[in-house]
Scaffold this motif. Structure first.
Motif, mmCIF file in Angstrom:
data_model
loop_
_atom_site.group_PDB
_atom_site.id
_atom_site.type_symbol
_atom_site.label_atom_id
_atom_site.label_comp_id
_atom_site.label_asym_id
_atom_site.label_seq_id
_atom_site.Cartn_x
_atom_site.Cartn_y
_atom_site.Cartn_z
ATOM 1 N N ASN A 1 -92.869 4.712 -3.187
ATOM 2 C CA ASN A 1 -91.419 4.575 -3.380
ATOM 3 C C ASN A 1 -90.663 5.761 -2.798
ATOM 4 O O ASN A 1 -89.580 5.600 -2.224
ATOM 5 C CB ASN A 1 -91.100 4.442 -4.869
ATOM 6 N N ASN B 1 -90.471 5.280 0.757
ATOM 7 C CA ASN B 1 -89.556 4.174 1.036
ATOM 8 C C ASN B 1 -88.108 4.647 0.993
ATOM 9 O O ASN B 1 -87.288 4.286 1.849
ATOM 10 C CB ASN B 1 -89.780 3.063 0.003
ATOM 11 N N THR C 1 -91.487 -0.823 2.516
ATOM 12 C CA THR C 1 -91.084 -1.747 1.447
ATOM 13 C C THR C 1 -92.223 -2.689 1.089
ATOM 14 O O THR C 1 -92.496 -2.957 -0.093
ATOM 15 C CB THR C 1 -89.854 -2.551 1.884
ATOM 16 N N GLN D 1 -90.494 3.602 -9.061
ATOM 17 C CA GLN D 1 -89.257 3.518 -8.281
ATOM 18 C C GLN D 1 -88.281 4.621 -8.698
ATOM 19 O O GLN D 1 -87.640 5.255 -7.852
ATOM 20 C CB GLN D 1 -88.634 2.144 -8.490
#
Length: 599
Positions: free
Chosen positions: A191, A194, A239, A316
């Protein structure tokens, strides 16, 4: 991601939960109440089945059991709805608090620091990364509490009935969080990468979009299209890596939960067949015991499975927290004073002033000068000489060493908001916002009437353009001054500057991007407004210096000359050399360009 950093980020996230208010605890309370109602519901169902199937009791004896069961169904639905609402409200309050903290931090750091990153990267932090904290506070943290409370309640109800079933549940329960941790170890790092890719893509795309006409002019559109495509592909791959981890985590958790429930079912099946004879405290295993435990078994693992399903929300949030924590804990080199500005006409006195960058590098100085009330002072010099840095220091956007006093008070001891109320700033790239012309002119001055707005538009020589619009003052401007020429945008920004009626004008080459006609209009309006006001202007126009009271000439951050234009033009020095070598009508930018060609 480094484990110490991950723990630090997780600790930082937990410290922010106070911003959720009472909603976080309310969400947990609803979840625990739902778990208790579930246990009562399972007891009612097991009691009904034991009575109807084994004890052969009449159905009328269980009327109230059926009614209670139906009421519990409705109650659990209401509790689940309340839990979701409370969780969302907790996340919403947290997001508002964090977003306000980020915007306040950026405001305190100032535009000189903010320009270090593309606008798209800041948009990613303020919007996407703050939004990705929602599920961590709205679902993951409440679920962590439920993953501890509900299995404990079920174990407390199971062990008195059958210690073997309770032992199976207790032994198999750690498998789910264990494999959840193993699978999710790389999720936070995925994450984080990302979010980094998203920031790069946002910043890259935003900058290229703003520079699209220039790219087309130099035939670089195709090359930049490939660069954006590469950044997009990198973001897509990262992703998909995050999604793979999320799906793998869910599959593993479902597998081990199903195996654990199957073990409990096999134990009771063989117990009813007489193959197993332990766990029931010497009494025969009743249908009530088997049904109650089997009904509760999936619900025993469900909070752990839900925690695993929400584990990606933690990963996340940790990925998003890295940039947020780094920004919010960034040291602020600018002093935020709270002293009021001494009364009187503005007098600025700089003694051995050194303007510094955020990392402590000297951008300009040492400088010593005085700006008296009503005086017009010009800053000239080559690009990179430190002219704009001096303005940023006066605005409070850059730190400094030495002395910079306003009416005898040191600038870094003054309250920034009060000081800036006495300043009007106008640059070469006006920033107009999406909204009506009247709203843009009234920015910071909501009390202005339509008549006042028209007066300032007249002074800025842009009233005719506004009258030509069907909506007049209500004409809506697009973002980034879309639909306006550079001259029209600059003159509307000038009207906004005139509306402030400030005592000091800080002008950063306000006519640099204008054609001769628009430049004349802007400068005429400025000279009228500056009749009785102080002004410090960075200018690239040599033919405007004779209007200034004094001129400061900077070169490589050093103050090499100061005096009136007539004095400096007659003295040996940088300004006289430029005036002697080039016609007066040329700008300094033209001079630098010509010098580069000669070299």
């Amino acid at each position: 991601m480094d484990k110490s950093l991950e723990k630090q980020l997780a600790r930082w996230l937990r410290l922010q939960k106070g911003a959720c208010g009472p909603y976080l605890k309310l969400s947990m309370a609803f979840g625990v109440a739902n778990g208790v109602a579930l246990v009562v519901q399972a007891w009612l169902m097991a009691t009904i089945l034991q009575g109807l199937i084994i004890d052969n009791l009449a159905r009328q004896q269980f009327t109230w059991h059926f009614v209670a069961f139906a009421v519990l169904l409705l109650l659990r639905a209401a509790l689940a709805w309340g839990r979701e609402k409370a969780g969302f409200a907790a996340g919403r309050r947290l997001r508002r608090t964090i977003r306000a903290a980020v915007l306040d931090k950026l405001s305190r750091l100032g535009p000189a620091w903010v320009k270090g990153k593309p606008a798209g990267a800041w948009a990613s932090i303020v919007l996407e990364q703050v939004e990705d904290l929602q599920d961590f506070y709205g679902r993951y943290l409440p679920q962590m509490a439920l993953a501890g409370f509900i299995p404990l309640i079920i174990l407390c109800c199971t062990f008195p009935l059958n210690w073997a079933a309770g032992l199976i549940l207790l032994t198999t329960a750690p498998l789910i969080p264990l494999f959840m941790i193993l699978v999710g170890m790389g999720a936070a790092d995925a994450n984080r990468k990302n979010f980094t890719a998203l920031q790069q893509l946002s910043g890259h795309f935003m900058d290229r979009l703003k520079a699209l006409p220039t790219l087309k002019l130099f035939y670089r559109a195709a090359a930049e299209e490939k660069a954006i495509g590469k950044a997009s592909e990198d973001f897509r791959e990262r992703t998909m890596a995050v999604l793979r981890l999320a799906f793998l985590s869910s599959a593993v958790l479902e597998f081990f939960a199903a195996v654990s429930i199957a073990v409990v079912a096999v134990y009771f099946g063989f117990s009813y067949l007489g193959e197993l004879n332990f766990g029931h405290y010497g009494a025969p295993i009743s249908l009530f015991t088997g049904m109650f435990v089997l009904i509760m078994a999936p619900e025993f693992y469900q909070p752990l499975r839900d925690l695993g399903a929400h584990y990606h929300a933690k990963a996340q949030a940790i990925g998003a927290a890295e940039s947020l924590m780094a920004l919010l804990e960034l040291p602020e080199p600018l002093s935020q004073g709270n002293q009021p500005l001494p009364e009187g006409a503005l007098t600025i006195e700089a003694q051995h002033l050194k303007v510094l960058s955020m990392d402590g590098q000297i951008l300009a100085g040492p400088l010593s000068f005085t700006l008296h009330p009503g005086e017009k002072l010009a800053l000239v010099g080559p690009s990179g000489a430190g002219k704009t840095s001096v303005l940023n220091a006066l605005l409070g956007f850059l730190p400094y060493e030495g002395s910079l006093k306003i009416n005898g008070a040191e600038l870094n001891t003054l309250a920034p908001e009060q000081w800036r109320q006495h300043i009007t700033w106008l640059g070469q790239n006006p920033q107009l916002f999406h909204g009506t012309i009247a709203e843009n002119v009234r920015l910071g001055q909501p009390q202005l009437s339509d008549g006042d707005v028209w007066q300032f538009l007249e002074q800025a020589k842009v009233a005719d353009f506004v009258r030509a619009q069907p909506d007049g003052l209500d004409h809506v401007l697009e973002e980034f001054s879309g639909g306006l020429s550079v001259g029209q945008a600059q003159r509307i920004a000038l009207a906004r500057a005139l509306a402030r009626n400030a005592g000091l004008y800080l002008l950063d080459e306000p006519s640099a991007s204008l054609d001769s006609q628009n430049e004349q209009w802007v400068l005429d309006a400025l000279w009228q407004a500056l009749a009785k006001r102080s002004c410090l202007m960075v200018t690239h126009r040599l033919d405007q210096l004779d209007r200034m009271d004094r001129v400061l000439v900077l070169d490589k951050g050093q103050l090499v000359q100061q005096g009136t234009f007539s004095e400096l033009s007659q003295q040996t020095g940088l300004l006289a050399d430029m005036l002697a070598q080039f016609p007066l009508a040329l700008s300094l930018d033209d001079i630098h360009t010509a010098e580069g060609v000669q070299a």
